[in-house]
Design an enzyme around this catalytic site. Sequence first.
Site, PDB file in Angstrom:
ATOM      1  N   LEU A 106       0.875  -1.174   0.000  1.00 40.88           N
ATOM      2  CA  LEU A 106       0.000   0.000   0.000  1.00 40.88           C
ATOM      3  C   LEU A 106       0.911   1.222   0.000  1.00 40.88           C
ATOM      4  O   LEU A 106       1.955   1.220   0.661  1.00 40.88           O
ATOM      5  CB  LEU A 106      -0.903   0.021   1.243  1.00 40.88           C
ATOM      6  CG  LEU A 106      -1.958  -1.086   1.375  1.00 40.88           C
ATOM      7  CD1 LEU A 106      -2.674  -0.963   2.716  1.00 40.88           C
ATOM      8  CD2 LEU A 106      -2.962  -1.028   0.233  1.00 40.88           C
ATOM      9  N   ASP A 107       0.522   2.279  -0.732  1.00 41.06           N
ATOM     10  CA  ASP A 107       1.394   3.450  -0.760  1.00 41.06           C
ATOM     11  C   ASP A 107       1.339   4.190   0.570  1.00 41.06           C
ATOM     12  O   ASP A 107       0.507   3.909   1.434  1.00 41.06           O
ATOM     13  CB  ASP A 107       1.069   4.369  -1.946  1.00 41.06           C
ATOM     14  CG  ASP A 107      -0.299   5.024  -1.845  1.00 41.06           C
ATOM     15  OD1 ASP A 107      -0.603   5.603  -0.788  1.00 41.06           O
ATOM     16  OD2 ASP A 107      -1.066   4.988  -2.832  1.00 41.06           O
ATOM     17  N   ILE A 108       2.234   5.135   0.751  1.00 40.45           N
ATOM     18  CA  ILE A 108       2.415   5.793   2.049  1.00 40.45           C
ATOM     19  C   ILE A 108       1.151   6.499   2.534  1.00 40.45           C
ATOM     20  O   ILE A 108       0.902   6.610   3.732  1.00 40.45           O
ATOM     21  CB  ILE A 108       3.607   6.781   1.976  1.00 40.45           C
ATOM     22  CG1 ILE A 108       3.960   7.303   3.374  1.00 40.45           C
ATOM     23  CG2 ILE A 108       3.322   7.917   0.997  1.00 40.45           C
ATOM     24  CD1 ILE A 108       5.257   8.091   3.425  1.00 40.45           C
TER      25      ILE A 108
END
Length: 296
Positions: A106-108
């Site tokens: 998952l991106d930041i």
Amino acid sequence: MDEKLQKVLARAGQGSRREMETRIREGRVLVNGEVATLGDRVKVTDTIKLDGYEVKATEAGASRRVIIYNKPEGEVCTRKDPEGRPTVFDKLPKLKGERWIAVGRLDINTSGLLLFTTDGELANKLMHPSTEIDREYLVRVMGEINDDHIETLKKGVLLDDGMAKFTDIVDGGGEGINRWFYVCVMEGRNREVRRLWESQGVKVNRLKRVRFGPVFLPSKAKMGRSVEMDESEVNGLCDLVGLSHGAVKPKTQQQKSDAKRLKGKSMGTRKPKGFDWQSSDKPEFKPKKSGKRTFR
């Protein structure tokens, strides 16, 4: 029974099968004191060393573990970040002789459900596109959305890396410029959900993954905490991707007593609640009315 070396190393939690193939090619793996080559087959009785450390080989499913982690925004999906940012691995349970392998990323700026396992083969199969496991997200978008936009997103949009689409979209409510939706995708491409919405001229300002295939984000997995799946649940994941596993071991009387005692402590005298799909760890991260979700 002998198996391919990279498969045994992956199952032992040393990394994905592809990573193990690279390490074998680099001469970093020894089997019974000799440098291994790609294609070697080993038994659980063989002595295997990776980078000088002995790896404990196990039979399929013997030590397979899976945890559900509720990722907060601001954490990155890497073991070590050169910028010193917190990572999703920082708060995971400690392991000895194994390591946690992330099932996807998952991106930041995305929160929610992440799976981790000690079995590299299971991780690889869960991530592989051929398995066709869907991911569900709760998303808040800012901008004007009409029925034509929804139909376009369900039919497909040409992105930089090819066609992409939502397999389903359900209205989650909202008023004014901010709207909530539940969306489902079949792939785990980089920032796919955000890019799909951006193709329609709107901006995603909240994004949370709430389901990965048959695994839902449980209410007891608070933000930044993990929950371990029990043996029957792990076996269900193995069945989904065609991996063998042993029969579920019956619980001892002591285990049953401990589980009952812990449940009583956690529940107290309160009435237990079911999982509220609209809830979250931030007050503002909540649709104003329920959507009629038809997919699971």
